[in-house]
Enzyme design. Structure first.
Site, PDB file in Angstrom:
ATOM      1  CD  GLU A 206     -36.043  -1.394   8.118  1.00 54.77           C
ATOM      2  OE1 GLU A 206     -35.208  -1.711   7.415  1.00 54.77           O
ATOM      3  OE2 GLU A 206     -36.205  -1.221   9.289  1.00 54.77           O
TER       4      GLU A 206
ATOM      5  CG  HIS B  13     -31.732   0.526   6.262  1.00 63.24           C
ATOM      6  ND1 HIS B  13     -30.361   0.807   6.452  1.00 63.24           N
ATOM      7  CD2 HIS B  13     -32.134   0.468   7.198  1.00 63.24           C
ATOM      8  CE1 HIS B  13     -30.060   0.782   8.043  1.00 63.24           C
ATOM      9  NE2 HIS B  13     -31.289   0.554   8.531  1.00 63.24           N
TER      10      HIS B  13
END
Length: 205
Positions: free
Chosen positions: A150, A153
């Site tokens: 994450e 990202h």
């Protein structure tokens, strides 16, 4: 930007990565901006809508860019008792273990495929909660992998950029994960002596 995430129970569409499209055209390839100036109300709204989206998706992690929000926020479903979902704003790794683990990953923004990615076995992360309070957490194993996926990202990095093997159809990935034949191969290779194959767990991020 968070005004686009209007209140309500409906999930937000997940941004999809299309191979071959110019990087500059996708929020998934942009470095996200700080989330601190959204304020407690803005952070709470983002948290609310992203939680509903994650719940509907069946995944275990979701970052702001995946819902079209170029802000440094993500959700992680913790892999511990109760499996609570943690909201993190402006997360930073303050420590990452040198010990690395190979594990298969897939992504809610890249449908139908998955691949083997090498990650640190453990991380320390600092972040801000929806009240703007700074928090700290140590994460290991599959949970640490979710945090790393994450946070990538938020920097415009996709797991495709970190593959240590071919990109495979999901059915093939599931088969390979079950067989776990790479474990003995990696353990016997001097080049990968410090690398292990991670145990099975949730992996759509």
């Amino acid at each position: 930007e968070h005004h686009k995430l209007q209140r309500g129970p409906r999930p937000v569409p997940i941004v999809q990565w299309r191979r071959g499209q110019p990087d500059w055209r996708s929020v998934l390839r942009q470095r996200a901006y700080s989330a601190r100036n959204l304020g407690p109300q803005g952070l709470a709204l983002v948290d609310e809508r992203m939680r509903e989206t994650l719940k509907q998706s069946g995944g275990v992690g979701l970052a702001g860019p995946q819902v079209g929000l170029a802000r440094r926020v993500f959700l992680v479903q913790l892999q511990r008792r109760g499996k609570p979902v943690l909201f993190c704003a402006d997360p930073v790794f303050t420590w990452m273990s040198r010990d690395e683990v190979d594990g298969y990953e897939a992504c809610l923004s890249i449908q139908g495929v998955g691949g083997l990615v090498r990650r640190s076995q453990a991380v320390d992360v600092t972040y801000y909660d929806t009240r703007g309070q700074r928090q700290r957490l140590r994460s290991t194993g599959w949970e640490a992998r979710i945090f790393q996926h994450e946070l990538d990202h938020l920097d415009g990095v996709l797991y495709l950029d970190r593959l240590v093997g071919p990109l495979l159809p999901l059915d093939e990935v599931r088969r390979l994960r079950k067989q776990r034949k790479r474990a003995s191969h990696l353990a016997s290779s001097p080049r990968y002596a410090s690398v292990r194959l991670e145990a099975e767990g949730p992996w759509v991020l």
